[in-house]
Design an enzyme around this catalytic site. Structure first.
Site, PDB file in Angstrom:
ATOM      1  N   ASP A 274       0.852  -1.194   0.000  1.00  0.00           N
ATOM      2  CA  ASP A 274       0.000   0.000   0.000  1.00  0.00           C
ATOM      3  C   ASP A 274       0.885   1.240   0.000  1.00  0.00           C
ATOM      4  O   ASP A 274       2.099   1.142   0.181  1.00  0.00           O
ATOM      5  CB  ASP A 274      -1.005   0.000   1.148  1.00  0.00           C
TER       6      ASP A 274
ATOM      7  N   TYR B 194       2.967   4.688   0.809  1.00  0.00           N
ATOM      8  CA  TYR B 194       3.622   5.235   1.996  1.00  0.00           C
ATOM      9  C   TYR B 194       2.623   6.128   2.728  1.00  0.00           C
ATOM     10  O   TYR B 194       1.826   6.836   2.114  1.00  0.00           O
ATOM     11  CB  TYR B 194       4.845   6.050   1.593  1.00  0.00           C
TER      12      TYR B 194
ATOM     13  N   PHE C 120       6.595   1.790  -4.186  1.00  0.00           N
ATOM     14  CA  PHE C 120       7.985   1.981  -3.743  1.00  0.00           C
ATOM     15  C   PHE C 120       8.562   3.358  -4.066  1.00  0.00           C
ATOM     16  O   PHE C 120       9.641   3.707  -3.604  1.00  0.00           O
ATOM     17  CB  PHE C 120       8.911   0.888  -4.310  1.00  0.00           C
TER      18      PHE C 120
END
Length: 227
Positions: free
Chosen positions: A68, A70, A81
């Site tokens: 999910d 940040y 990412f």
């Protein structure tokens, strides 16, 4: 019949139109509106579908599945990412860059924005597309999982020769139904420090292996630098 009509790239809209007309997605939108009234939600609305809008269905060559977004201020912008320009690298991204360096001798970049990968056909897909601030996995049960499962299923069924990079147990489970006769699947540990420091991430060489597979299929390799 009510249909949700999100701003999403046309080729994705075509293959996912049944999802947008489904009861669960209509409920998901309603839930998200309520959540946004009561909490700070990441990423902003304009960035929720960034992965789809940057990498059209017809141009996907590689898929990297995250869990999910940040959940810190200014980090998430719709790509798994990846963080926005000028944001400190989260630990997982730092380990991704370390592996890139040892695998392909790519120097550590100055920013963590992976949009350059996405524009080359790397679908950076989170399983959940939104999250509450400071509350990881808070939106994993509101409908996003079903939606992203559908996206992966469409890629598996309608496309051929896609390379799926499944990092960690969650991603492996998420990609369990991918047709392995039509696609390439590379698995390794998650790049988080917990997994990487136990020896499950470093040395996987997924970036060079991906390019070898692409070239073998007559496709152009990915330039894994970060611009």
């Amino acid at each position: 019949m009510q249909v949700v009509n999100p701003k999403i790239e046309e080729s994705w809209k075509n293959v996912l139109q049944n999802e947008f007309a489904s009861k669960y997605f209509i409920k998901l939108k309603s839930t998200l509106i309520t959540e946004q009234k009561n909490y700070t939600i990441y990423p902003p609305n304009k960035d929720i579908f960034t992965a789809f809008n940057t990498t059209p269905f017809t141009e996907v060559k590689v898929v990297i599945i995250g869990q999910d977004p940040y959940h810190g201020k200014g980090q998430a912008h719709g790509l798994s990412f990846s963080v926005q320009n000028g944001i400190k690298f989260p630990p997982s991204l730092e380990n991704i860059f370390k592996e890139l360096n040892t695998d392909l001798n790519i120097p550590t970049p100055t920013n963590g924005n992976l949009s350059f990968w996405a524009k080359q056909g790397v679908l950076l897909l989170n399983a959940s597309l939104t999250v509450r601030e400071g509350d990881p996995n808070s939106h994993q049960n509101i409908g996003w999982q079903k939606f992203t499962d559908a996206a992966i299923q469409q890629l598996s069924e309608q496309r051929e020769g896609i390379i799926f990079l499944l990092w960690g147990g969650f991603a492996k489970k998420k990609g369990a139904k991918i047709d392995q006769k039509k696609h390439h699947i590379l698995t390794t540990g998650h790049p988080s420090p917990l997994s990487a420091n136990r020896g499950y991430w470093f040395g996987n060489k997924h970036f060079s292996k991906t390019n070898e597979l692409l070239v073998a299929m007559g496709k152009s390799p990915i330039d894994w630098r970060v611009e």
